[in-house]
Design a protein around this motif. Structure first.
Motif, mmCIF file in Angstrom:
data_model
loop_
_atom_site.group_PDB
_atom_site.id
_atom_site.type_symbol
_atom_site.label_atom_id
_atom_site.label_comp_id
_atom_site.label_asym_id
_atom_site.label_seq_id
_atom_site.Cartn_x
_atom_site.Cartn_y
_atom_site.Cartn_z
ATOM 1 N N MET A 119 0.781 -1.238 0.000
ATOM 2 C CA MET A 119 0.000 0.000 0.000
ATOM 3 C C MET A 119 0.819 1.299 0.000
ATOM 4 O O MET A 119 0.272 2.364 -0.268
ATOM 5 N N THR B 147 -6.461 -2.953 -3.105
ATOM 6 C CA THR B 147 -5.411 -1.981 -3.449
ATOM 7 C C THR B 147 -4.759 -2.307 -4.786
ATOM 8 O O THR B 147 -4.672 -1.454 -5.674
ATOM 9 N N TYR C 217 -4.824 -0.213 -8.379
ATOM 10 C CA TYR C 217 -3.670 0.264 -9.167
ATOM 11 C C TYR C 217 -3.809 -0.192 -10.625
ATOM 12 O O TYR C 217 -3.640 0.587 -11.563
#
Length: 446
Positions: free
Chosen positions: A214, A399, A403
């Motif tokens: 993260m 997460t 992305y």
């Protein structure tokens, strides 16, 4: 089915529903909360601390169950969740809301771990498959009910009531737990010494892994974090091997269990891709409402639920390896169809039935294999660690897939294609692993 069994099932559904709905119901009120509490920092912190608390609470449940009866731990988890919900609703500042969400997440983490352990204590196979299918599908159903319930509450009341609505549900669950969570085969021992060093090393590894994924600042921090996690992981493994009562029962991690845990972690990442980013694509690119996009991904839950009512019959005809490879193939086919028909919500919805079959099979089988293949003395600890694997997969998957969804590639025209192609790549790795592990088993047996 007797009244006690029915009470256990309803309690499990309520427990899972409260834990699962918290993400979809609160996301609707983000702009309102930000404006109302004058939030200058990242509003997503109210989700981050919730998931962080779940990760903290999951693994400790097995340790608690060695010392205390399941009924008391369940009530403790429900009480934490209820208090967290109450103070979240009463929050007048963003700081108070973040702290309250952390308390709520601790309660959710305890409840989620228990929802994997209670079916083993209360039900035999094949009924256990059906119960776990019902409980598992609650995650998907909450993604539909969340926006509807949240939207309805925000129409007639303030955002505070999104949290207050949990209180009567928690009270009802507590009443059911008090009357039904009494199990004959439950064993608790208080003679074991707490493995503080093992516990500490384990949590450092977990948070190091989360940081490695993260962190958005300097890339070398991520690399350092990964190296630290690997070194500490080796230290933890060697240390736990020498302990009489380790926090991580390393002797239970045979090839099958390691493969099951990895499969579950990988599937949690893929599920986040479908559950979180498919609705975003449908709303941003197709122009559907949050409720309409929820209905498009609803077939995942329907197929998940229906599959578990016949999983015992399917399992009787297929070997374990064939069952898993078929599940991977089903999700691969789903991904391929979605790539072809990305512009048609109805086509996507039908394709996602294949995803539901795959998720239902893999998640239920992973859980049952962990329950059955581990020794009775370590079963509760292993189920807590199994739940943590899924929670880590969910938080890291949200997460990573975020992305990937945001990236621009030459070979993809739509952002959702990035997520689907990544899912197909993960599935390919799983197919290779399942074939290679089974081949090495055959060689060993010869």
């Amino acid at each position: 089915m007797n009244l006690k069994s029915l009470g256990i099932i309803v309690a499990l559904i309520l427990i899972m529903f409260m834990s699962a709905i918290e993400t979809s119901i609160v996301s609707l009120a983000m702009p309102t909360i930000k404006e109302n509490l004058n939030v200058s920092t990242s509003i997503s912190l109210i989700f981050a601390v919730y998931f962080m608390a779940i990760v903290i609470a999951n693994p400790i449940v097995g340790e608690m169950l060695d010392r205390t009866k399941i009924i008391y731990i369940t009530l403790f988890g429900l009480m934490l969740f209820m208090l967290g919900s109450l103070f979240s609703g009463l929050s007048g500042t963003f700081t108070m809301l973040v702290i309250s969400r952390f308390i709520q997440g601790l309660g959710a983490g305890v409840m989620m771990a228990l929802s994997q352990i209670v079916p083993k204590l209360a039900f035999e196979i094949p009924l256990r498959y059906k119960i776990m299918g019902i409980v598992g599908s609650v995650w998907g159903i909450s993604s539909i009910i969340g926006p509807v319930l949240g939207g309805g509450i925000l129409e007639i009341a303030t955002w505070h009531w999104l949290f207050f609505v949990n209180i009567p549900i928690a009270i009802l669950a507590m009443i059911l737990v008090i009357f039904t969570f009494h199990f004959e085969h439950e064993q608790t021992t208080t003679t074991k010494k707490l493995d503080v060093k093992g516990l500490s090393l384990f949590y450092i590894c977990v948070f190091g892994l989360i940081f490695a994924v993260m962190n958005k600042s300097h890339l070398y921090f991520n690399v350092i974090a990964i190296i630290v996690v690997i070194v500490l992981g080796i230290m933890l493994f060697k240390y736990e091997q020498k302990q009489r009562t380790p926090f991580i029962p390393v002797e239970e991690f045979n090839k099958t269990i390691v493969l099951i845990f990895f499969t579950d972690f990988a599937y949690a990442i893929i599920l986040m891709g479908y559950n979180l980013y498919m609705p975003i694509y449908l709303q941003e690119n197709i122009g559907l409402s949050p409720l309409q996009s929820g209905f498009v991904i609803f077939p995942i839950s329907i197929a998940w639920l229906m599959l578990n009512f016949s999983l015992d019959k399917i399992e009787a005809k297929l070997s374990q390896k064939v069952l898993y490879i078929s599940s991977f193939a089903s999700l691969m086919l789903c991904g391929s169809l979605v790539l072809i028909g990305t512009h048609s919500p109805l086509f996507i919805a039908f394709s996602l039935l294949l995803a539901g079959v795959s998720f239902g099979t893999v998640y239920t089988k992973d859980s049952v294999i962990t329950q059955e293949e581990t020794s009775p003395k370590n079963m509760k600890r292993m189920m807590s660690l199994y739940t943590l694997t899924k929670s880590l997969g969910n938080s890291i998957g949200a997460t990573i897939m975020g992305y990937i969804y945001a990236m621009n590639f030459v070979f993809t025209t739509l952002h959702i294609h990035n997520v689907i192609i990544t899912s197909l790549f993960i599935l390919l790795i799983l197919v290779v692993l399942w074939f290679s592990v089974n081949r090495s088993k055959m060689k060993h047996s010869h």
